[in-house]
Each structure stands twice: as structure tokens, then as C-alpha cells.
Design a protein around this motif. Structure first.
Motif, PDB file in Angstrom:
ATOM      1  N   ASP A   1       5.032 -54.509 -71.334  1.00 22.75           N
ATOM      2  CA  ASP A   1       6.063 -54.157 -70.104  1.00 22.75           C
ATOM      3  C   ASP A   1       5.340 -54.478 -68.860  1.00 22.75           C
ATOM      4  OD1 ASP A   1       7.957 -53.441 -71.796  1.00 22.75           O
ATOM      5  OD2 ASP A   1       7.273 -51.137 -71.784  1.00 22.75           O
ATOM      6  N   TRP A   2       3.779 -54.836 -68.649  1.00 27.24           N
ATOM      7  CA  TRP A   2       3.291 -55.094 -67.650  1.00 27.24           C
ATOM      8  C   TRP A   2       2.737 -56.593 -67.489  1.00 27.24           C
ATOM      9  CZ3 TRP A   2       1.993 -51.474 -63.726  1.00 27.24           C
ATOM     10  CH2 TRP A   2       2.449 -50.421 -64.100  1.00 27.24           C
ATOM     11  N   SER A   3       2.777 -57.031 -66.423  1.00 23.35           N
ATOM     12  CA  SER A   3       2.158 -58.384 -66.299  1.00 23.35           C
ATOM     13  C   SER A   3       1.132 -58.283 -65.552  1.00 23.35           C
ATOM     14  CB  SER A   3       3.437 -59.483 -65.646  1.00 23.35           C
ATOM     15  OG  SER A   3       4.513 -59.398 -66.410  1.00 23.35           O
ATOM     16  N   ILE A   4       0.186 -59.493 -65.385  1.00 18.50           N
ATOM     17  CA  ILE A   4      -1.234 -59.472 -64.681  1.00 18.50           C
ATOM     18  C   ILE A   4      -0.428 -60.481 -63.395  1.00 18.50           C
ATOM     19  CG2 ILE A   4      -2.916 -61.065 -64.076  1.00 18.50           C
ATOM     20  CD1 ILE A   4      -3.719 -60.613 -67.201  1.00 18.50           C
ATOM     21  N   TRP A   5      -0.890 -59.762 -62.270  1.00 21.02           N
ATOM     22  CA  TRP A   5      -0.598 -60.558 -60.996  1.00 21.02           C
ATOM     23  C   TRP A   5      -1.985 -60.662 -60.171  1.00 21.02           C
ATOM     24  CZ3 TRP A   5       0.608 -59.230 -55.588  1.00 21.02           C
ATOM     25  CH2 TRP A   5       1.212 -60.029 -55.135  1.00 21.02           C
ATOM     26  N   ALA A   6      -2.180 -61.911 -60.075  1.00 23.41           N
ATOM     27  CA  ALA A   6      -3.730 -62.241 -59.422  1.00 23.41           C
ATOM     28  C   ALA A   6      -3.385 -63.738 -58.828  1.00 23.41           C
ATOM     29  CB  ALA A   6      -4.645 -62.258 -60.458  1.00 23.41           C
ATOM     30  N   PRO A   7      -4.181 -63.910 -57.806  1.00 28.03           N
ATOM     31  CA  PRO A   7      -4.147 -65.136 -57.023  1.00 28.03           C
ATOM     32  C   PRO A   7      -4.866 -66.195 -57.765  1.00 28.03           C
ATOM     33  CG  PRO A   7      -5.509 -63.581 -55.803  1.00 28.03           C
ATOM     34  CD  PRO A   7      -4.961 -62.592 -56.851  1.00 28.03           C
ATOM     35  N   ARG A   8      -4.239 -67.241 -57.886  1.00 30.52           N
ATOM     36  CA  ARG A   8      -5.141 -68.264 -58.681  1.00 30.52           C
ATOM     37  C   ARG A   8      -6.293 -68.857 -57.709  1.00 30.52           C
ATOM     38  NH1 ARG A   8      -2.226 -69.954 -62.882  1.00 30.52           N
ATOM     39  NH2 ARG A   8       0.090 -69.817 -62.916  1.00 30.52           N
ATOM     40  N   ASP A   9      -6.081 -68.821 -56.311  1.00 34.70           N
ATOM     41  CA  ASP A   9      -7.257 -69.046 -55.241  1.00 34.70           C
ATOM     42  C   ASP A   9      -8.274 -67.734 -55.281  1.00 34.70           C
ATOM     43  OD1 ASP A   9      -9.093 -69.582 -53.489  1.00 34.70           O
ATOM     44  OD2 ASP A   9      -7.559 -70.263 -52.013  1.00 34.70           O
TER      45      ASP A   9
ATOM     46  N   GLU B   1     -10.858 -67.635 -53.746  1.00 38.57           N
ATOM     47  CA  GLU B   1     -11.173 -67.346 -52.307  1.00 38.57           C
ATOM     48  C   GLU B   1     -10.348 -66.495 -51.522  1.00 38.57           C
ATOM     49  OE1 GLU B   1     -13.427 -70.681 -51.171  1.00 38.57           O
ATOM     50  OE2 GLU B   1     -14.688 -70.723 -52.647  1.00 38.57           O
ATOM     51  N   ASN B   2      -9.190 -66.219 -52.022  1.00 41.92           N
ATOM     52  CA  ASN B   2      -8.204 -65.467 -51.292  1.00 41.92           C
ATOM     53  C   ASN B   2      -8.423 -64.197 -51.098  1.00 41.92           C
ATOM     54  OD1 ASN B   2      -5.527 -64.161 -51.151  1.00 41.92           O
ATOM     55  ND2 ASN B   2      -4.683 -66.146 -50.833  1.00 41.92           N
ATOM     56  N   TYR B   3      -8.147 -63.742 -50.018  1.00 43.37           N
ATOM     57  CA  TYR B   3      -8.156 -62.088 -49.777  1.00 43.37           C
ATOM     58  C   TYR B   3      -7.704 -61.299 -51.058  1.00 43.37           C
ATOM     59  CZ  TYR B   3      -7.855 -57.286 -48.303  1.00 43.37           C
ATOM     60  OH  TYR B   3      -8.140 -55.946 -48.356  1.00 43.37           O
ATOM     61  N   ASN B   4      -6.611 -61.458 -51.286  1.00 41.93           N
ATOM     62  CA  ASN B   4      -6.060 -60.656 -52.581  1.00 41.93           C
ATOM     63  C   ASN B   4      -7.077 -60.665 -53.687  1.00 41.93           C
ATOM     64  OD1 ASN B   4      -3.904 -61.604 -50.848  1.00 41.93           O
ATOM     65  ND2 ASN B   4      -2.238 -61.131 -52.617  1.00 41.93           N
ATOM     66  N   ALA B   5      -7.868 -61.613 -53.850  1.00 45.38           N
ATOM     67  CA  ALA B   5      -8.607 -61.737 -55.142  1.00 45.38           C
ATOM     68  C   ALA B   5      -9.823 -60.672 -54.814  1.00 45.38           C
ATOM     69  CB  ALA B   5      -9.552 -63.179 -55.313  1.00 45.38           C
ATOM     70  N   PHE B   6     -10.346 -60.140 -53.714  1.00 39.47           N
ATOM     71  CA  PHE B   6     -11.294 -59.328 -53.639  1.00 39.47           C
ATOM     72  C   PHE B   6     -10.726 -57.896 -54.049  1.00 39.47           C
ATOM     73  CE2 PHE B   6     -12.103 -55.324 -50.880  1.00 39.47           C
ATOM     74  CZ  PHE B   6     -13.588 -55.572 -51.057  1.00 39.47           C
ATOM     75  N   LEU B   7      -9.755 -57.654 -54.215  1.00 36.98           N
ATOM     76  CA  LEU B   7      -8.886 -56.407 -54.819  1.00 36.98           C
ATOM     77  C   LEU B   7      -9.005 -56.468 -56.456  1.00 36.98           C
ATOM     78  CD1 LEU B   7      -5.817 -55.888 -52.055  1.00 36.98           C
ATOM     79  CD2 LEU B   7      -7.911 -54.742 -52.443  1.00 36.98           C
ATOM     80  N   GLY B   8      -8.949 -57.542 -56.825  1.00 42.05           N
ATOM     81  CA  GLY B   8      -9.205 -57.667 -58.187  1.00 42.05           C
ATOM     82  C   GLY B   8      -7.766 -57.817 -58.970  1.00 42.05           C
ATOM     83  N   ILE B   9      -7.656 -58.139 -60.191  1.00 41.89           N
ATOM     84  CA  ILE B   9      -6.657 -58.406 -60.996  1.00 41.89           C
ATOM     85  C   ILE B   9      -5.875 -56.965 -60.924  1.00 41.89           C
ATOM     86  CG2 ILE B   9      -5.666 -58.768 -63.293  1.00 41.89           C
ATOM     87  CD1 ILE B   9      -8.094 -60.541 -63.790  1.00 41.89           C
ATOM     88  N   MET B  10      -4.373 -57.335 -60.573  1.00 39.50           N
ATOM     89  CA  MET B  10      -3.380 -56.243 -60.651  1.00 39.50           C
ATOM     90  C   MET B  10      -2.589 -56.428 -61.692  1.00 39.50           C
ATOM     91  SD  MET B  10      -2.820 -55.989 -56.464  1.00 39.50           S
ATOM     92  CE  MET B  10      -3.920 -56.201 -55.285  1.00 39.50           C
TER      93      MET B  10
END
Length: 169
Positions: free
Chosen positions: A24-32, A34-43
Motif C-alpha cells: 500500500d506504500w510507494s517509494i517517493w524519492a528524487p531521481r536527481d 543532488e536535489n535538496y529532497n535527496a538530503f531527506l532520504g527516501i520517503m
């Protein structure tokens, strides 16, 4: 959902695939990476479930050492960054239009407890109003299986207009 924007628009920018062992859950992570979102880790993202309404977006973050402050709890800036990214994860999972390149217009955060480093964080996001160009959202950040509230928030997102959306290809 915006009918004039391709539903797969965000697939160019974000990985969106099932979480192994948690269908029921999906991975949501930036492909780049070096993008800021990547600092937060895989969500991880999903809509509703576990007794929560289907129109509630749920976004999970898994704290790492790099997210802590000098008191060895989650840094407030990390919390605010997570909340900001969770708004767009919820936008995606609730099919409210493309997360990229929509923008945050306003974000208010109230810290109500220290977030520990050894338990996941979950932003529970609901849309209070949607107009043609704006999303008004609010929610809570809870921690761990016991869902202890550590923050509350409200936000306004300006949705991407079709003429500002690049194909990314």
C-alpha cells in the motif's frame, strides 16, 4: 486532478514504485541525488489506510544521523524541510496535479515535541480547499507506531500551470 497535465509528469523527476513488503506504500524519492529532497532520504507515500480517510496523504521519512541537532534529536530545519516535501508527496499520491514544478507559497509550522532519531516520521496531510491555482493544506507530523504528535502545520501551494510544465525529457 488537473486534466490538462499528464499524470506521469512527476515520473521524470521522482522514483515512484511499490515498497517491498508494504504494497500500500510507494517509494517517493528524487531521481536527481543532488536535489535538496535527496538530503531527506527516501520517503514512503500512500493515501489513507489504517483507519485514516482515503483523501489524506501520508508521507514517511526515516531519520538519519545527518538530520539531528546538537541535542541528538531531529533538527527543526529538517522537520520543516520534511513537511515542505511531504506537501508535494501528498499532492502526488492524492493526484492533485504534478508536484514539479508547483511551489510553496506559505508554510506555518508549530513544533509540539522533540522528534526522536530512532523512529519514522509521518506527515498526515489533508487538503482543506482547492482552487484552480492553489491548494490549501494542513496536517500533523506524528512519530512511530504510536503516532505521537511532534508538529502541526498549514500551507498554501501554488499549482503548476500547464504552460509552465516542461516535459523533462
Amino acid at each position: 486532478m488537473q486534466d490538462d497535465v499528464p499524470s506521469d509528469h512527476d515520473d521524470h523527476w521522482f522514483v515512484n514504485e511499490p515498497v517491498s513488503g508494504h504494497p500500500d506504500w510507494s517509494i517517493w524519492a528524487p531521481r536527481d541525488k543532488e536535489n535538496y529532497n535527496a538530503f531527506l532520504g527516501i520517503m514512503h507515500v500512500r493515501a489513507g489506510g489504517d483507519g485514516l480517510p482515503d483523501d489524506m496523504g501520508r508521507v514517511r521519512m526515516f531519520p538519519e544521523k545527518r538530520h539531528r541537532n546538537l541535542g541528538d534529536v531531529l533538527h527543526g530545519g529538517t522537520m520543516m524541510g520534511f513537511i515542505d516535501c511531504a506537501l508535494f508527496g501528498a499532492m502526488r499520491i492524492l493526484q492533485l496535479g504534478p508536484a514539479a514544478p508547483s511551489v510553496t507559497v506559505e508554510l506555518q509550522t508549530q513544533f509540539v515535541g522533540a522528534a526522536q532519531m530512532d523512529k519514522f516520521l509521518e506527515a498526515r496531510v489533508e487538503v482543506t480547499k482547492e482552487t484552480g491555482s492553489m491548494l490549501f493544506m494542513r496536517g500533523l507530523v506524528v512519530q512511530g507506531d504510536n503516532a505521537i504528535t511532534v508538529a502541526s502545520f498549514s500551507a498554501i501551494i501554488k499549482k503548476a500551470r500547464p504552460k509552465h510544465i516542461k516535459s523533462g525529457a
